[in-house]
Design a protein around this motif. Structure first.
Motif, PDB file in Angstrom:
ATOM      1  N   VAL A  59       0.800  -1.300   0.032  1.00 52.50           N
ATOM      2  CA  VAL A  59      -0.109   0.061  -0.216  1.00 52.50           C
ATOM      3  C   VAL A  59       0.784   1.346   0.040  1.00 52.50           C
ATOM      4  O   VAL A  59       0.631   2.167  -0.825  1.00 52.50           O
ATOM      5  CB  VAL A  59      -0.878  -0.024   1.111  1.00 52.50           C
ATOM      6  N   THR A  60       1.892   1.248   0.668  1.00 53.06           N
ATOM      7  CA  THR A  60       2.990   2.421   0.748  1.00 53.06           C
ATOM      8  C   THR A  60       3.415   2.602  -0.663  1.00 53.06           C
ATOM      9  O   THR A  60       3.833   3.933  -1.021  1.00 53.06           O
ATOM     10  CB  THR A  60       3.960   2.224   1.670  1.00 53.06           C
ATOM     11  N   HIS A  61       3.857   1.821  -1.523  1.00 55.00           N
ATOM     12  CA  HIS A  61       4.194   1.913  -2.866  1.00 55.00           C
ATOM     13  C   HIS A  61       3.205   2.265  -3.829  1.00 55.00           C
ATOM     14  O   HIS A  61       3.796   2.509  -4.908  1.00 55.00           O
ATOM     15  CB  HIS A  61       4.941   0.444  -3.136  1.00 55.00           C
ATOM     16  N   SER A  66       8.033  10.716  -4.627  1.00 55.88           N
ATOM     17  CA  SER A  66       9.523  10.785  -5.056  1.00 55.88           C
ATOM     18  C   SER A  66      10.199   9.267  -4.833  1.00 55.88           C
ATOM     19  O   SER A  66      10.970   9.003  -5.538  1.00 55.88           O
ATOM     20  CB  SER A  66      10.405  11.832  -4.644  1.00 55.88           C
ATOM     21  N   SER A  67       9.770   8.728  -3.875  1.00 62.28           N
ATOM     22  CA  SER A  67      10.300   7.529  -3.311  1.00 62.28           C
ATOM     23  C   SER A  67       9.740   6.089  -4.107  1.00 62.28           C
ATOM     24  O   SER A  67      10.358   5.143  -4.005  1.00 62.28           O
ATOM     25  CB  SER A  67      10.125   7.415  -1.763  1.00 62.28           C
ATOM     26  N   SER A  68       8.404   6.475  -4.805  1.00 59.90           N
ATOM     27  CA  SER A  68       8.023   5.390  -5.647  1.00 59.90           C
ATOM     28  C   SER A  68       8.138   5.851  -7.104  1.00 59.90           C
ATOM     29  O   SER A  68       7.518   6.824  -7.556  1.00 59.90           O
ATOM     30  CB  SER A  68       6.613   5.265  -5.234  1.00 59.90           C
ATOM     31  N   SER A  69       8.546   5.099  -7.907  1.00 61.86           N
ATOM     32  CA  SER A  69       8.738   5.310  -9.256  1.00 61.86           C
ATOM     33  C   SER A  69       7.236   4.756  -9.960  1.00 61.86           C
ATOM     34  O   SER A  69       6.610   3.819  -9.238  1.00 61.86           O
ATOM     35  CB  SER A  69       9.851   4.556  -9.959  1.00 61.86           C
ATOM     36  N   ILE A  70       6.950   5.282 -11.068  1.00 60.52           N
ATOM     37  CA  ILE A  70       5.775   4.390 -11.665  1.00 60.52           C
ATOM     38  C   ILE A  70       6.071   3.067 -11.854  1.00 60.52           C
ATOM     39  O   ILE A  70       4.861   2.551 -11.714  1.00 60.52           O
ATOM     40  CB  ILE A  70       5.506   5.348 -12.882  1.00 60.52           C
ATOM     41  N   GLU A  71       7.223   2.452 -11.972  1.00 56.59           N
ATOM     42  CA  GLU A  71       7.188   1.193 -12.405  1.00 56.59           C
ATOM     43  C   GLU A  71       7.023   0.492 -10.793  1.00 56.59           C
ATOM     44  O   GLU A  71       6.259  -0.676 -10.777  1.00 56.59           O
ATOM     45  CB  GLU A  71       8.663   0.861 -12.769  1.00 56.59           C
ATOM     46  N   GLU A  72       7.445   1.048  -9.512  1.00 57.72           N
ATOM     47  CA  GLU A  72       7.277   0.549  -8.451  1.00 57.72           C
ATOM     48  C   GLU A  72       5.685   0.396  -8.135  1.00 57.72           C
ATOM     49  O   GLU A  72       5.285  -0.354  -7.644  1.00 57.72           O
ATOM     50  CB  GLU A  72       7.979   1.187  -7.349  1.00 57.72           C
ATOM     51  N   GLN A  73       5.093   1.522  -8.560  1.00 55.20           N
ATOM     52  CA  GLN A  73       3.616   1.799  -8.364  1.00 55.20           C
ATOM     53  C   GLN A  73       2.787   0.667  -9.169  1.00 55.20           C
ATOM     54  O   GLN A  73       1.829   0.086  -8.734  1.00 55.20           O
ATOM     55  CB  GLN A  73       3.183   3.151  -8.841  1.00 55.20           C
ATOM     56  N   LYS A  74       3.277   0.537 -10.178  1.00 57.60           N
ATOM     57  CA  LYS A  74       2.765  -0.495 -11.204  1.00 57.60           C
ATOM     58  C   LYS A  74       2.903  -1.864 -10.579  1.00 57.60           C
ATOM     59  O   LYS A  74       1.891  -2.840 -10.406  1.00 57.60           O
ATOM     60  CB  LYS A  74       3.160  -0.655 -12.647  1.00 57.60           C
ATOM     61  N   GLN A  75       3.808  -2.253 -10.064  1.00 57.67           N
ATOM     62  CA  GLN A  75       4.285  -3.389  -9.360  1.00 57.67           C
ATOM     63  C   GLN A  75       3.511  -3.783  -8.226  1.00 57.67           C
ATOM     64  O   GLN A  75       2.798  -4.713  -8.041  1.00 57.67           O
ATOM     65  CB  GLN A  75       5.894  -3.560  -9.124  1.00 57.67           C
TER      66      GLN A  75
END
Length: 184
Positions: A59-61, A66-75
């Motif tokens: 959930v935090t991702h 700035s600490s979460s890239s769009i790729e991290e969000q997608k994952q």
């Protein structure tokens, strides 16, 4: 195991609205990240407290920062989509962990994949009657209608199914009707 009376569990035995929506094809996804695979194996082998920790981590991702890239969000969104697909307990845990607000934000994403994940997880979470009020109060109706208008075919289908689920609560029918969903 403690017995919980909640409509999410009983609804899963129905063969009503959700069964013909074909809502979530997330089982088709292959997660290529070794870290993601480790997390999935970890989740399947651990107790409830460990799965709670993983859900909070994911959930935090979800949140754009700035600490979460769009790729991290997608994952994170894809893994939450998988977690919400088949397990009623996870739908409740995800809502309690604060997933609904960032998921509603994803519904308005300009990235089609993030939008699809957001719409589909909101649909999955709406299978639990306990989550419907939180979904609506988080402002999901208008973004779902926009996704119904402009999304990919899967996003449109899942947005329609989510609105159908939300409309099963009497108080939401008027709000959904006024949102422009009916012509769509």
């Amino acid at each position: 195991m403690e017995h919980h009376h909640n409509s999410c569990f009983t609804y899963l035995d129905d063969s009503s609205a959700f069964s013909y929506c074909n809502s979530d094809r997330s089982g088709e996804f292959q997660t290529t990240s070794p870290e993601s695979l480790r997390r999935r194996i970890f989740l399947s082998c651990t107790n409830d407290n460990s799965s709670d920790d993983l859900i909070r981590y994911l959930v935090t991702h979800l949140e754009s920062s700035s600490s979460s890239s769009i790729e991290e969000q997608k994952q994170a969104a894809m893994e939450i989509r998988i977690l919400s697909k088949n397990k009623a307990e996870n739908r409740i845990k995800l809502a309690k962990a604060g997933a609904i607000t960032p998921l509603v934000s994803l519904i308005s994403s300009s990235d089609p994949q993030l939008q699809e994940h957001g719409v589909t997880v909101v649909l999955n979470l709406s299978l639990c009657d306990e989550n419907k009020e939180m979904i609506v109060s988080s402002g999901a109706i208008k973004p779902l209608v926009n996704a119904l208008r402009l999304g990919t075919p899967t996003t449109k289908e899942n947005a329609a199914c989510a609105l159908l689920r939300l409309s099963q609560s009497e108080g939401n029918k008027t709000a959904i009707g006024r949102s422009g969903a009916i012509p769509l």
